[in-house]
Write an enzyme that holds these catalytic residues in place. Structure first.
Site, PDB file in Angstrom:
ATOM      1  N   HIS A  43       0.821  -1.214   0.000  1.00  0.00           N
ATOM      2  CA  HIS A  43       0.000   0.000   0.000  1.00  0.00           C
ATOM      3  C   HIS A  43       0.851   1.259   0.000  1.00  0.00           C
ATOM      4  O   HIS A  43       0.512   2.249  -0.653  1.00  0.00           O
ATOM      5  CB  HIS A  43      -0.946  -0.034   1.199  1.00  0.00           C
ATOM      6  CG  HIS A  43      -2.047  -1.033   1.039  1.00  0.00           C
ATOM      7  ND1 HIS A  43      -2.795  -1.490   2.090  1.00  0.00           N
ATOM      8  CD2 HIS A  43      -2.521  -1.664  -0.070  1.00  0.00           C
ATOM      9  CE1 HIS A  43      -3.693  -2.362   1.633  1.00  0.00           C
ATOM     10  NE2 HIS A  43      -3.536  -2.493   0.344  1.00  0.00           N
ATOM     11  N   CYS A  60       3.543  -5.727 -23.291  1.00  0.00           N
ATOM     12  CA  CYS A  60       3.235  -4.815 -22.196  1.00  0.00           C
ATOM     13  C   CYS A  60       4.107  -5.022 -20.967  1.00  0.00           C
ATOM     14  O   CYS A  60       3.814  -4.504 -19.895  1.00  0.00           O
ATOM     15  CB  CYS A  60       1.762  -4.943 -21.794  1.00  0.00           C
ATOM     16  SG  CYS A  60       1.262  -6.628 -21.340  1.00  0.00           S
TER      17      CYS A  60
END
Length: 589
Positions: free
Chosen positions: A197, A510
């Site tokens: 986070h 990607c």
């Protein structure tokens, strides 16, 4: 002989783009020690009151932090604090602590400390990064509550210095969310993952960050000069003249691109011999779509949807997903947006799903293999994706596909989603494109068969290299073996590009290889039609494309295919494209 000590170099995992140089400020935070204290029976109610007051105070602080984060960064980033807020109501946390106070007459601080240790032990039975991220949230909350119970000061004081590189064993989302970006220039940690986070917040704040540096917090000293390269994962302590020049060259180039963002964004990615190259952006969060558009992206080549499940105790609903997908689709109206279905399993298993016990999760139930057991989860996601097609050119791609049968299963579920939406009268495009991600040697070898069942192929170079070379890409000890220029990797990319060309379907790439100058040119030379990179890399890759001739790039790639080793690949490319690659190639970036 010079008496100057050589610079100390660490290699870790890039978690937030950018490069910065600053002065080390070590943060040595830890969970405080709590003495084993038993209270008198008459004091039990007092200790319970202290504990509940600490929880109330923690909730108030977290709610304020969440609101401030939403204003500063957005609702997705603000939701990062939900797991901690939910823990404050979790019976395992609250009732477990109160039971130790009431039945064992432990002081509130000791009871809470002991209960959180038990939960940590329970959650530590797996090494899945998503569980490790939850442990980071647990530590953040534990520190907050114990500081209140023990009347301790916060450990995060940075003093009044500017140009600070924060160095720590690990960081917490509470700390990073409040950083002053005018003072803190970079972050470097021993531990952490890209999905931590605090790492997500660092990306949103555009603070360069590298994690997984192992012992940087014990080697660095306050006041030392440190360079942090958030793209390569490289950190240098006390850079010498060569390293300083390398940093200045890279920093000057980035600053130059930033000053010319508007001008470069308007330019077409066209080679000197007039070959048009499609450059799209990778997204981790919906809010990044604006930066990608401002940096001239031709669309979105990889929209990772794991942000919807990270740190969640429950699965995301259809409306929440639809709003996120619609936002990006409308930002890139008329341009392709490739959304990846949840890439779960392996190193990304959300806590609301039952993670199977597996000896090797990266070779187990992950990607498309999760779908048969979690049909409801994926059906909800496909419904939301289909609804977003009413607002733009939304395309769906499926991770870790190895067989045509796996694509057939997804198509069947996609038809079910479409049938439901028709009956409910909800608009969507009937012409949605479905693609497969090529991430394993099996998929590369099956590319021709897969191409017959999809509308496009997308090469995920990170996993393709990992599975081809049997090298864990998250291991710093094996980093020197993770080589995207290995001849076996290049031959598989060429094979996939050929299969796509013969089937008449687009082949894009990607992975991180596409964001590196050398890798980008190789992919184009091998026949990949579109590249998708992190949005901060768009300007550099576009300028690179505009400096080269596709004929020379293809010739160089063809020569590289005949190389017997990675060093031979580099030598041949240096001979053919050294002038185009310039300092980017020679500095290893």
């Amino acid at each position: 002989m010079s008496d100057v000590a050589p610079p100390t170099v660490f290699e870790g995992f890039p978690v937030a783009e950018g490069i910065a140089r600053g002065t080390v400020r070590r943060i040595e935070w830890c969970i405080p020690e709590v003495a084993h204290t038993v209270v008198q029976a008459a004091s039990v109610d007092r200790e319970l009151g202290l504990f509940r007051a600490a929880l109330t105070d923690a909730r108030r602080q977290l709610e304020v932090l969440k609101r401030e984060t939403e204003v500063r960064l957005g609702p997705v980033e603000a939701r990062i604090f939900d797991p901690q807020i939910l823990m404050l109501d979790d019976p395992d946390v609250v009732e477990g602590t109160e039971r130790y106070v009431a039945e064992n007459r432990l002081a509130a601080a000791r009871a809470f400390h002991w209960r959180m240790l038990e939960l940590k032990e329970r959650w530590s039975q797996t090494d899945h990064p998503m569980v490790l991220d939850r442990l980071n949230d647990l530590a953040d909350l534990k520190l907050r509550v114990l500081n209140r119970l023990l009347a301790l000061p916060e450990p995060w004081d940075l003093g009044g210095a500017t140009g600070v590189v924060v160095v720590a064993r690990d960081l917490t989302p509470s700390f990073v969310a409040t950083l002053d970006t005018d003072r803190v220039v970079a972050l470097a940690t021993d531990e952490g993952t890209r999905t931590s986070h605090w790492a997500i917040l660092a990306r949103s704040l555009q603070i360069p960050a590298v994690a997984g540096l192992n012992r940087v917090s014990s080697k660095a000293r306050d006041g030392q000069v440190m360079v942090v390269d958030g793209r390569s994962g490289r950190v240098v302590i006390d850079p010498d003249e060569r390293e300083a020049e390398r940093f200045e060259s890279r920093r000057s180039a980035i600053l130059g691109w930033r000053r010319e963002i508007a001008a470069i964004a308007r330019e077409d990615a066209v080679t000197l011999d007039r070959t048009r190259v499609v450059l799209r952006a990778n997204l981790d969060l919906p809010g990044e779509a604006r930066q990608a558009r401002e940096h001239g992206a031709d669309g979105i080549g990889l929209f990772r949807t794991e942000f919807l499940v990270v740190g969640r105790n429950t699965a995301p609903g259809e409306e929440e997903q639809y709003r996120a997908y619609r936002h990006v689709a409308e930002t890139f109206a008329g341009r392709p947006m490739l959304i990846r279905t949840f890439d779960l399993g392996g190193d990304k298993f959300p806590v609301f799903l039952r993670a199977p016990a597996e000896e090797n999760p990266l070779l187990g139930r992950r990607g498309v293999r999760v779908l048969p057991d979690e049909t409801t989860l994926f059906l909800t996601q496909l419904r939301a994706m289909l609804r977003a097609t009413a607002h733009g050119d939304v395309r769906i791609m499926v991770p870790l596909v190895n067989t045509p049968e796996e694509i057939t299963s997804v198509r069947s579920l996609l038809r079910t989603a479409a049938d439901q939406l028709r009956r409910e009268g909800l608009p969507f495009s009937e012409q949605v494109k479905l693609g497969a991600m090529i991430e394993t040697p099996a998929a590369a070898l099956q590319a021709r068969q897969l191409a017959a069942h999809v509308d496009f192929l997308s090469i995920g170079t990170n996993d393709l290299v990992q599975y081809t070379l049997a090298v864990d890409r998250t291991s710093t000890r094996l980093a020197h073996l993770f080589d995207e220029l290995h001849p076996a990797v290049l031959r598989q990319i060429s094979m996939v590009a050929d299969a796509g060309r013969q089937a008449g379907v687009e082949v894009n790439a990607c992975g991180e290889m596409a964001a590196r100058p050398l890798g980008a040119l190789l992919l184009l030379g091998l026949g990949v039609e579109a590249l998708s990179v992190a949005w901060p890399s768009l300007l550099e890759i576009k300028r690179l494309v505009r400096r080269c001739r596709m004929s020379a790039v293809r010739a160089a790639a063809s020569a590289a295919l005949h190389a017997s080793a990675s060093c031979d690949v580099r030598r041949r490319l240096d001979e053919s494209l050294g002038d185009v690659l310039g300092s980017s190639f020679r500095s290893g970036t």
